[in-house]
Design a protein around this motif. Structure first.
Motif, PDB file in Angstrom:
ATOM      1  N   VAL A   2      11.321  -2.776   4.338  1.00 19.44           N
ATOM      2  CA  VAL A   2      12.328  -1.771   3.998  1.00 19.44           C
ATOM      3  C   VAL A   2      13.306  -2.448   3.051  1.00 19.44           C
ATOM      4  CG1 VAL A   2      14.114  -0.212   4.854  1.00 19.44           C
ATOM      5  CG2 VAL A   2      12.092  -0.693   6.281  1.00 19.44           C
ATOM      6  N   VAL A   3      13.495  -1.865   1.862  1.00 19.30           N
ATOM      7  CA  VAL A   3      14.396  -2.479   0.881  1.00 19.30           C
ATOM      8  C   VAL A   3      15.086  -1.387   0.075  1.00 19.30           C
ATOM      9  CG1 VAL A   3      12.471  -2.779  -0.754  1.00 19.30           C
ATOM     10  CG2 VAL A   3      14.572  -4.092  -1.055  1.00 19.30           C
ATOM     11  N   LEU A  40      13.378   2.208  -0.166  1.00 23.73           N
ATOM     12  CA  LEU A  40      11.948   2.032  -0.380  1.00 23.73           C
ATOM     13  C   LEU A  40      11.332   1.427   0.877  1.00 23.73           C
ATOM     14  CD1 LEU A  40       9.437   1.935  -2.313  1.00 23.73           C
ATOM     15  CD2 LEU A  40      10.169  -0.386  -2.913  1.00 23.73           C
ATOM     16  N   VAL A  41      10.296   2.087   1.385  1.00 27.14           N
ATOM     17  CA  VAL A  41       9.545   1.576   2.532  1.00 27.14           C
ATOM     18  C   VAL A  41       8.119   1.315   2.067  1.00 27.14           C
ATOM     19  CG1 VAL A  41       8.844   1.980   4.920  1.00 27.14           C
ATOM     20  CG2 VAL A  41      10.971   2.990   4.062  1.00 27.14           C
ATOM     21  N   ALA A  42       7.574   0.150   2.399  1.00 25.47           N
ATOM     22  CA  ALA A  42       6.227  -0.219   1.945  1.00 25.47           C
ATOM     23  C   ALA A  42       5.406  -0.779   3.090  1.00 25.47           C
ATOM     24  CB  ALA A  42       6.307  -1.257   0.823  1.00 25.47           C
ATOM     25  N   ASP A  50       0.853  -1.189   0.000  1.00 25.92           N
ATOM     26  CA  ASP A  50       0.000   0.000   0.000  1.00 25.92           C
ATOM     27  C   ASP A  50       0.888   1.238   0.000  1.00 25.92           C
ATOM     28  OD1 ASP A  50      -1.841   2.158   0.868  1.00 25.92           O
ATOM     29  OD2 ASP A  50      -3.284   0.554   1.113  1.00 25.92           O
ATOM     30  N   PHE A  51       1.013   1.927   1.139  1.00 23.82           N
ATOM     31  CA  PHE A  51       1.848   3.124   1.224  1.00 23.82           C
ATOM     32  C   PHE A  51       3.285   2.845   0.795  1.00 23.82           C
ATOM     33  CE2 PHE A  51       4.945   5.341   4.028  1.00 23.82           C
ATOM     34  CZ  PHE A  51       4.789   6.632   3.546  1.00 23.82           C
ATOM     35  N   LEU A  52       3.839   3.795   0.041  1.00 25.39           N
ATOM     36  CA  LEU A  52       5.239   3.715  -0.379  1.00 25.39           C
ATOM     37  C   LEU A  52       5.956   4.997   0.001  1.00 25.39           C
ATOM     38  CD1 LEU A  52       4.798   2.403  -4.053  1.00 25.39           C
ATOM     39  CD2 LEU A  52       5.305   1.036  -2.018  1.00 25.39           C
ATOM     40  N   SER A  53       7.217   4.853   0.380  1.00 25.77           N
ATOM     41  CA  SER A  53       8.081   5.998   0.622  1.00 25.77           C
ATOM     42  C   SER A  53       9.431   5.705  -0.015  1.00 25.77           C
ATOM     43  CB  SER A  53       8.248   6.244   2.127  1.00 25.77           C
ATOM     44  OG  SER A  53       9.206   7.251   2.379  1.00 25.77           O
ATOM     45  N   LEU A  54       9.997   6.692  -0.689  1.00 25.47           N
ATOM     46  CA  LEU A  54      11.344   6.589  -1.238  1.00 25.47           C
ATOM     47  C   LEU A  54      12.205   7.647  -0.570  1.00 25.47           C
ATOM     48  CD1 LEU A  54      11.291   5.996  -5.114  1.00 25.47           C
ATOM     49  CD2 LEU A  54      12.422   4.605  -3.378  1.00 25.47           C
ATOM     50  N   LEU A  55      13.220   7.203   0.168  1.00 26.17           N
ATOM     51  CA  LEU A  55      14.067   8.116   0.936  1.00 26.17           C
ATOM     52  C   LEU A  55      15.490   8.091   0.388  1.00 26.17           C
ATOM     53  CD1 LEU A  55      12.809   7.130   4.498  1.00 26.17           C
ATOM     54  CD2 LEU A  55      12.119   9.120   3.157  1.00 26.17           C
TER      55      LEU A  55
END
Length: 694
Positions: free
Chosen positions: A221-222, A184-186, A168-173
């Protein structure tokens, strides 16, 4: 002048979500009685009761300020400089530039692509001139020692080291010191057991199947590597930062309710240690480099709930769909009545520290968190906006009492990890400025030409101090919905994702739908929720007073009222409706580098598959909305990220169609016939390597 994009006439499964989605994602929430049976006054009524005379004066002042400025508070954004607001959102004299690598495309800067037409194709459909690739699929190994994915030989141990299910939610840091790499956090919201296990018997799940499902929930977290020739991203397996957090990982309860008797169990008599996170939907990113994750439909995992508080949160009185209570007593409320209170929080994760324990922030309240997105006050205090995704539930914010410390020193990081534990939790009371007779439930604009008005933030609790008569502070945090009921918060049409604009500070709230509005015994239409039997949803735009996110008042208006543009009950910020794409059921929202709002949909009820849309929020193209992609059969569009060179989406629950199973798949995405359907993250990019939409 472009013609209106075509609609599809046939509605799959009644036009929205499949029954399979309702069953596994939210425990058939929409088929249950609405949990909010409070007798709150509604948004068009006179403010009374819970608001003090001082609060009433401030709310009235909000209307006066907005009216005196001719709507300038919202027209320019919350305190945005006039010069900035006057700059058109598009470039050039007429906004016409080459776009998408496939010829000329008109549009605001960032939205210059040929819109995708509504469709029912079993694939991710992208604009002309764009390409796509799968970044990562369910089951791909990300931890050292995890095996390659084999759906016929899956185990709980394997799944705990592999990318989880239903992203669902994605974050790219950013990842400093590693060129071309990002973190990438999902979120992994829930599991579709019938689409995961061959021969699945819902009445008699095995322990192994249950433990695989536990491991498929949670967070991933990948680290991902950019491919310089295009916009592709590929996972870096076994990177030291890679991590899986599941339904059995250790989490910590922090903040004012931590240690409360309401949070204690036989396994955790201190009320501070929780196993797992469940039904993580959307989330947010903090300015100090952490991610936030909202626990949403947690109620469906717990059996045998019978108390009044359980009913307000939708907990059932019998067995659950997944039967987890057979294998762990903490899911049986007859044995562990407080375990359910340990879910429904916002989780804060530090993706840069794989040894850290994620924290459930009790100061932000407990409800069905769709998301939590912060911004900073002028003096550096975080303010977090949150929606409670339920029919007739509420919109909240939290204002920290601490200032963020700048820098990346250990001292700064330790301090910033306490910011969401101290502050004040508020709920929104929203009033319209039109006569009640002009809001008749049909969606017709009132005589002033907009659905708009003012609002007031009602304080619920500050630290150990409750502002709600008859409730302790601990009760406010654990039973936040009840606190909202008591103070007369405004019942909304499923407030989901919330996103403050990084350019203007205006806050955008996705209200997905509410087909119960206006039914006998239910709240009728009001100005922020102007349609009865609302099946398409709307987006609310909010500006805090004096450009101060900590203020207790705001101006608001509906930016978009979704649906078929041919329907007079739709509105696109005043933009010509013959030039926009049809949209239904807005869910997740995000901003691109140009200041445009992007909207993903869930359960679209116009006969097309769900998709991702971009819309200009400033300049003379404000309200111009264009569809960027659609997702495969049965899928939902989640977690959009819009960077300069790529767009990421989480394709959630592909093939989730009534009657589908591993043996009878309803989709062949992403790997083709004969392969199991797999939720996945997709990257979309220009074939010519240029930036998105310019």
């Amino acid at each position: 002048m472009r013609k209106l994009l075509p609609l599809l006439s046939d509605h799959p499964h009644g036009g929205g979500r499949s029954a399979l989605t309702c069953r596994y994602r939210c425990g058939d929430a929409c088929f249950q009685e609405v949990p909010n049976t409070s007798g709150n006054e509604y948004a068009g009524d006179v403010i009374a009761g819970a608001l003090s005379r001082r609060s009433m004066m401030r709310a009235t002042a909000a209307v006066t300020v907005a009216a005196a400025a001719g709507g300038a508070v919202l027209a320019q954004g919350a305190g945005a400089p006039a010069a900035q607001a006057a700059v058109p959102a598009h470039g050039g004299k007429d906004g016409r530039h080459g776009g998408g690598g496939g010829g000329k495309a008109d549009g605001a800067r960032g939205l210059r692509f040929t819109p995708v037409a509504p469709n029912k194709d079993d694939k991710v459909t992208v604009p002309e001139g764009y390409a796509q690739s799968v970044v990562i699929r369910w089951g791909e190994p990300i931890l050292r020692g995890a095996p390659a994915f084999d759906p016929e030989k899956q185990s709980a141990r394997a799944q705990a080291g592999q990318f989880g299910y239903n992203n669902d939610f994605l974050s790219l840091l950013p990842l400093r010191g590693e060129h071309g790499r990002q973190v990438l956090v999902a979120n992994h919201e829930y599991t579709d057991e019938v689409l995961m296990f061959r021969g699945y018997d819902a009445a008699e799940p095995t322990r192994e199947q249950v433990e695989i499902a536990w491991a498929a929930h949670g967070l991933s977290v990948v680290v991902v590597q950019e491919q310089h020739r295009d916009g592709r991203l590929t996972p870096v397996s076994r990177h030291p930062l890679n991590r899986r957090l599941t339904a059995t990982s250790r989490f910590e309860l922090t903040g004012p309710a931590a240690g409360s008797a309401l949070l204690r169990t036989s396994v955790d008599p201190g009320g501070r240690r929780v196993l797992g996170t469940l039904n993580n939907c959307a989330g947010g990113e903090t300015p100090w480099g952490t991610t936030l994750h909202g626990e949403e439909n947690f109620n469906q995992y717990f059996a045998n709930g019978s108390s009044a508080t359980d009913k307000r949160y939708g907990v059932g009185t019998g067995a659950t769909e997944r039967k987890w209570e057979r294998f762990d007593k903490r899911f049986d409320l007859a044995q562990e009545p407080n375990e359910v209170h340990r879910f429904g929080w916002v989780v804060e994760l530090d993706p840069y520290d794989p040894e850290s324990t994620p924290r459930k922030r009790t100061a932000l309240g407990r409800f069905k968190h769709e998301a939590a997105q912060p911004r900073l006050t002028g003096d550096g205090r975080p303010v977090v906006y949150m929606g409670d995704d339920e029919r007739f539930d509420y919109f909240y914010k939290f204002v920290s009492s601490k200032r963020m410390m700048k820098g990346s020193s250990r001292r700064a990081r330790e301090h910033n990890l306490t910011l969401l534990d101290e502050g004040t939790l508020y709920v929104a009371k929203i009033t319209g400025d039109s006569p009640a007779a002009e809001v008749d439930g049909a969606g017709k604009l009132p005589s002033d030409g907009e659905f708009d008005g003012a609002g007031h933030w009602i304080p619920l609790a500050t630290g150990d101090v409750s502002h709600v008569p008859g409730m302790t502070a601990e009760e406010v945090y654990v039973f936040t919905r009840l606190a909202g009921d008591k103070v007369g918060a405004t019942k909304m049409d499923r407030p989901e994702d919330v996103e403050p604009s990084p350019r203007t500070g205006r806050v955008y709230v996705a209200l997905t739908n509410n087909t119960d509005r206006g039914k006998p015994g239910k709240a009728g239409a009001d100005e922020p929720n102007p349609r009865n039997l609302n099946k398409h949803g709307q987006i609310l735009e909010l500006a805090e007073h004096w450009d101060d996110p900590a203020s207790d008042g705001f101006a608001w208006r509906l930016f978009l009222v979704a649906g078929d543009p041919n329907d007079p009950a739709t509105y696109f910020a005043g933009y010509p409706k013959e030039k926009v794409s049809p949209i239904s059921c807005p869910d997740n929202v995000a901003f691109d580098p140009h200041g445009n709002l992007w909207i993903s949909t869930d359960g679209a009820q116009l006969g097309s598959h769900d998709g991702l849309f971009g819309v200009a929020v400033q300049g003379d193209r404000r309200g111009e909305l264009k569809q960027f992609l659609t997702v495969p059969a049965g899928a939902e569009t989640c977690g959009p990220i819009i960077q300069d060179r790529r767009v990421l989406v989480a394709v959630q629950h592909p093939g989730e169609v009534d009657g589908a199973s591993v043996e009878k798949p309803a989709s062949v995405w992403p790997d083709g016939p004969g392969r199991i359907v797999r939720p996945s993250v997709v990257a979309v990019y220009r074939k010519d390597g240029r930036d998105i939409g310019v």
